[in-house]
Design a protein around this motif. Structure first.
Motif, PDB file in Angstrom:
ATOM      1  N   THR A   1      -1.606  -0.649  -3.184  1.00 48.62           N
ATOM      2  CA  THR A   1       0.022  -0.245  -2.502  1.00 48.62           C
ATOM      3  C   THR A   1       1.050  -0.897  -1.895  1.00 48.62           C
ATOM      4  O   THR A   1       2.543  -1.620  -1.886  1.00 48.62           O
ATOM      5  CB  THR A   1      -0.378   0.721  -1.991  1.00 48.62           C
ATOM      6  OG1 THR A   1      -0.807   0.284  -0.552  1.00 48.62           O
ATOM      7  CG2 THR A   1      -0.945   2.125  -2.307  1.00 48.62           C
ATOM      8  N   GLN A   2       0.251  -2.432  -1.707  1.00 44.49           N
ATOM      9  CA  GLN A   2       1.078  -3.326  -0.574  1.00 44.49           C
ATOM     10  C   GLN A   2       1.417  -4.114  -1.699  1.00 44.49           C
ATOM     11  O   GLN A   2       3.191  -4.279  -1.501  1.00 44.49           O
ATOM     12  CB  GLN A   2       0.750  -4.130   0.178  1.00 44.49           C
ATOM     13  CG  GLN A   2       0.508  -3.785   1.947  1.00 44.49           C
ATOM     14  CD  GLN A   2      -0.335  -5.311   2.203  1.00 44.49           C
ATOM     15  OE1 GLN A   2      -0.382  -5.644   2.237  1.00 44.49           O
ATOM     16  NE2 GLN A   2      -0.495  -4.023   3.962  1.00 44.49           N
ATOM     17  N   LEU A   3       0.977  -4.300  -1.870  1.00 38.16           N
ATOM     18  CA  LEU A   3       1.304  -5.939  -3.556  1.00 38.16           C
ATOM     19  C   LEU A   3       2.803  -4.601  -4.446  1.00 38.16           C
ATOM     20  O   LEU A   3       3.694  -5.457  -4.877  1.00 38.16           O
ATOM     21  CB  LEU A   3       0.593  -5.842  -4.680  1.00 38.16           C
ATOM     22  CG  LEU A   3       0.920  -7.029  -5.574  1.00 38.16           C
ATOM     23  CD1 LEU A   3       1.459  -7.918  -5.376  1.00 38.16           C
ATOM     24  CD2 LEU A   3      -0.484  -6.661  -6.160  1.00 38.16           C
ATOM     25  N   ALA A   4       2.653  -3.358  -4.177  1.00 38.60           N
ATOM     26  CA  ALA A   4       3.262  -2.919  -4.921  1.00 38.60           C
ATOM     27  C   ALA A   4       5.001  -2.937  -4.544  1.00 38.60           C
ATOM     28  O   ALA A   4       5.755  -2.277  -5.426  1.00 38.60           O
ATOM     29  CB  ALA A   4       2.806  -1.069  -5.580  1.00 38.60           C
ATOM     30  N   GLU A   5       4.695  -2.410  -3.382  1.00 37.47           N
ATOM     31  CA  GLU A   5       6.159  -2.643  -2.907  1.00 37.47           C
ATOM     32  C   GLU A   5       6.650  -3.841  -2.640  1.00 37.47           C
ATOM     33  O   GLU A   5       7.884  -4.027  -2.545  1.00 37.47           O
ATOM     34  CB  GLU A   5       5.206  -2.138  -1.206  1.00 37.47           C
ATOM     35  CG  GLU A   5       6.459  -0.811  -0.660  1.00 37.47           C
ATOM     36  CD  GLU A   5       6.314  -0.792   0.890  1.00 37.47           C
ATOM     37  OE1 GLU A   5       6.318  -0.956   1.776  1.00 37.47           O
ATOM     38  OE2 GLU A   5       4.978   0.037   1.050  1.00 37.47           O
ATOM     39  N   GLN A   6       5.932  -4.854  -2.204  1.00 31.51           N
ATOM     40  CA  GLN A   6       6.226  -5.971  -2.535  1.00 31.51           C
ATOM     41  C   GLN A   6       7.045  -6.414  -3.773  1.00 31.51           C
ATOM     42  O   GLN A   6       8.393  -7.129  -3.148  1.00 31.51           O
ATOM     43  CB  GLN A   6       5.595  -6.985  -1.893  1.00 31.51           C
ATOM     44  CG  GLN A   6       5.037  -7.284  -0.800  1.00 31.51           C
ATOM     45  CD  GLN A   6       3.680  -7.816  -0.370  1.00 31.51           C
ATOM     46  OE1 GLN A   6       2.890  -8.130  -1.316  1.00 31.51           O
ATOM     47  NE2 GLN A   6       3.284  -8.086   0.981  1.00 31.51           N
ATOM     48  N   VAL A   7       6.541  -5.637  -4.739  1.00 29.30           N
ATOM     49  CA  VAL A   7       7.047  -7.090  -5.894  1.00 29.30           C
ATOM     50  C   VAL A   7       7.976  -5.645  -6.630  1.00 29.30           C
ATOM     51  O   VAL A   7       8.771  -5.699  -7.429  1.00 29.30           O
ATOM     52  CB  VAL A   7       5.970  -6.912  -7.300  1.00 29.30           C
ATOM     53  CG1 VAL A   7       5.342  -7.994  -6.853  1.00 29.30           C
ATOM     54  CG2 VAL A   7       5.112  -6.213  -7.758  1.00 29.30           C
ATOM     55  N   GLY A   8       8.102  -4.532  -6.163  1.00 30.64           N
ATOM     56  CA  GLY A   8       9.212  -3.346  -6.263  1.00 30.64           C
ATOM     57  C   GLY A   8       8.595  -2.853  -7.346  1.00 30.64           C
ATOM     58  O   GLY A   8       9.972  -2.108  -8.472  1.00 30.64           O
TER      59      GLY A   8
END
Ligand SMILES: Cc1ncc(COP(=O)(O)O)c(C=O)c1O
Length: 423
Positions: free
Chosen positions: A232-239
């Protein structure tokens, strides 16, 4: 007396062997469709119990938490694919060959997704042209090529990025050991992209699959739980608006007959929690062995029996040329002798016909009077059997494939001699 009877019946018909299949195999004449052409000793064959498969799949489909895909690599036989399609499964293909085979069974392209580390630009464009609209992307180049192809073809495929996580030191990553594999990319690599740079793609999901043949609900849930935060963090970071989470396959079957089995209901309950924690609309699994292993059997015969040093050995007509998995996992498929015998059980090293010590199907217990021409039935062979093996080495016959449907045996592929492929 009762205990003795149970022990005997367990030996003659272990749990993994369906009584209808046993009856069919005992009446082997039903299978000898090409009896004149086939030299019986040479033949090993697969039998897939489609009636049992249908029943199993319909149980898996009775839930609304998980969208189910079938990893075609586990068993691409036409009749297996049509059984899955009829039960509502979608299909995960990893090559043009698998795609063609699924399309040839009249499965709509929109029910197909493409995974795999070896996707060239040409392949992805060809898949788009054949109507495939869902891709699990495993590298930065794949992402760029798919975007370019989608612009050229004026379409907007759905994309999941395949993520590879590292476990803390000392913990084993089941699909690749402690090694870095080509399956996807680390979060650090994916963090270098910005989804707005790929306007022709609908990137709305993440895919992760780094475990194999898991047999514990607790362990599975623990692994899945660990994924949620980094993903979920990754998804947030790359939009990415994270709508889909694909957790691959890896649900195990009990090859070693240790009484370890997964509870499907528990998996559904656990994944409902993971789905809620990740906040996704859809949770996907691509099942291979858990879908099809238990409905398949491999049958071959004994061609030699000997004692060598202190070890009892059997040499079979078919080995890893038909059933490779034991050589790469050191896990035997469970097996039983077809003829009933009350003799005591003895451990035999079971070898196939190839000139390599790798050709060993395991150390397995059979009645001590087992003899040349006796038939052996191997269970849980419906996945990673026929197409995972090494059929060409030493030019033995290609295994036949049969299905059992509505209690009737049908030949799908006759055994073929080496002349079929030799040039
Ligand atoms: C991408 C992907 N999904 C699903 C599977 C199916 O795995 P299993 O048979 O363990 O369910 C595989 C198997 O290698 C795979 O590569």
């Amino acid at each position: 007396m009762k205990a003795r009877q149970e022990k005997l019946s367990a030996r003659f018909r272990p749990n993994w062997l369906n009584p209808t299949v046993l009856k069919v195999l005992k009446n082997r004449h039903q299978l000898q469709v090409n009896a004149d052409e086939i030299d019986e000793d040479e033949v090993g064959f697969f039998l897939y119990d489609l009636d049992a498969l249908e029943q199993h799949l319909s149980e898996l489909m009775q839930q609304d938490v998980i969208k189910l895909w079938f990893a075609v690599k586990a068993n691409p036989l036409s009749r297996v694919i049509t059984t899955l399609a009829e039960q509502g499964f979608n299909f995960d293909v990893a090559s043009q060959g698998e795609l063609s085979q699924v399309l040839a069974q009249n499965v709509a392209a929109k029910r197909i997704l493409n995974t795999g580390p070896a996707k060239s630009k040409r392949q992805m464009k060809a898949f788009l042209q054949q109507g495939v609209n869902t891709f699990v992307v495993e590298s930065l180049l794949q992402l760029q090529w798919l975007n370019e192809s989608a612009i050229e073809l004026d379409c907007k495929p759905q994309v999941l990025l395949r993520v590879q996580l590292q476990w803390p030191d000392g913990e084993k990553n089941p699909l690749g050991g402690t090694e870095v594999t080509p399956f996807g990319l680390s979060c650090d690599e994916w963090q270098t992209i910005n989804v707005s740079d790929f306007p022709a793609l609908n990137i709305n999901g993440l895919h992760i699959f780094q475990w194999g043949n898991m047999l514990s609900n607790e362990k599975m849930f623990h692994l899945w739980s660990q994924m949620v935060e980094p993903l979920t963090q990754l998804a947030e970071q790359v939009g990415i608006k994270l709508e889909v989470l694909d957790l691959g396959g890896g649900l195990g079957v009990d090859y070693l007959q240790k009484g370890q089995t997964l509870s499907w209901q528990q998996i559904v309950d656990d994944l409902a929690k993971i789905k809620a924690r990740a906040g996704v609309k859809e949770l996907w699994l691509e099942l291979g062995r858990y879908a099809v292993a238990e409905s398949g059997y491999y049958v071959t015969s004994v061609v030699d029996k000997k004692q060598n040093f202190q070890q009892q050995q059997l040499v079979l007509a078919g080995g890893i040329n038909h059933l490779l998995r034991p050589a790469i996992t050191e896990q035997a498929f469970p097996a039983v002798m077809l003829r009933e015998s009350t003799e005591s059980l003895v451990n035999f090293d079971v070898h196939g016909p190839l000139c390599t010590s790798l050709d060993k199907l395991g150390r397995l217990a059979f009645p001590q009077d087992i003899a040349v021409d006796d038939q052996l039935v191997f269970g849980l062979s419906g996945a990673y059997g026929f197409t995972e093996s090494m059929p060409f080495f030493l030019c033995h016959q290609i295994a036949a494939e049969y299905v059992l449907k509505n209690g009737e045996v049908e030949l799908v592929r006759a055994a073929e001699p080496a002349a079929w492929y030799l040039r």
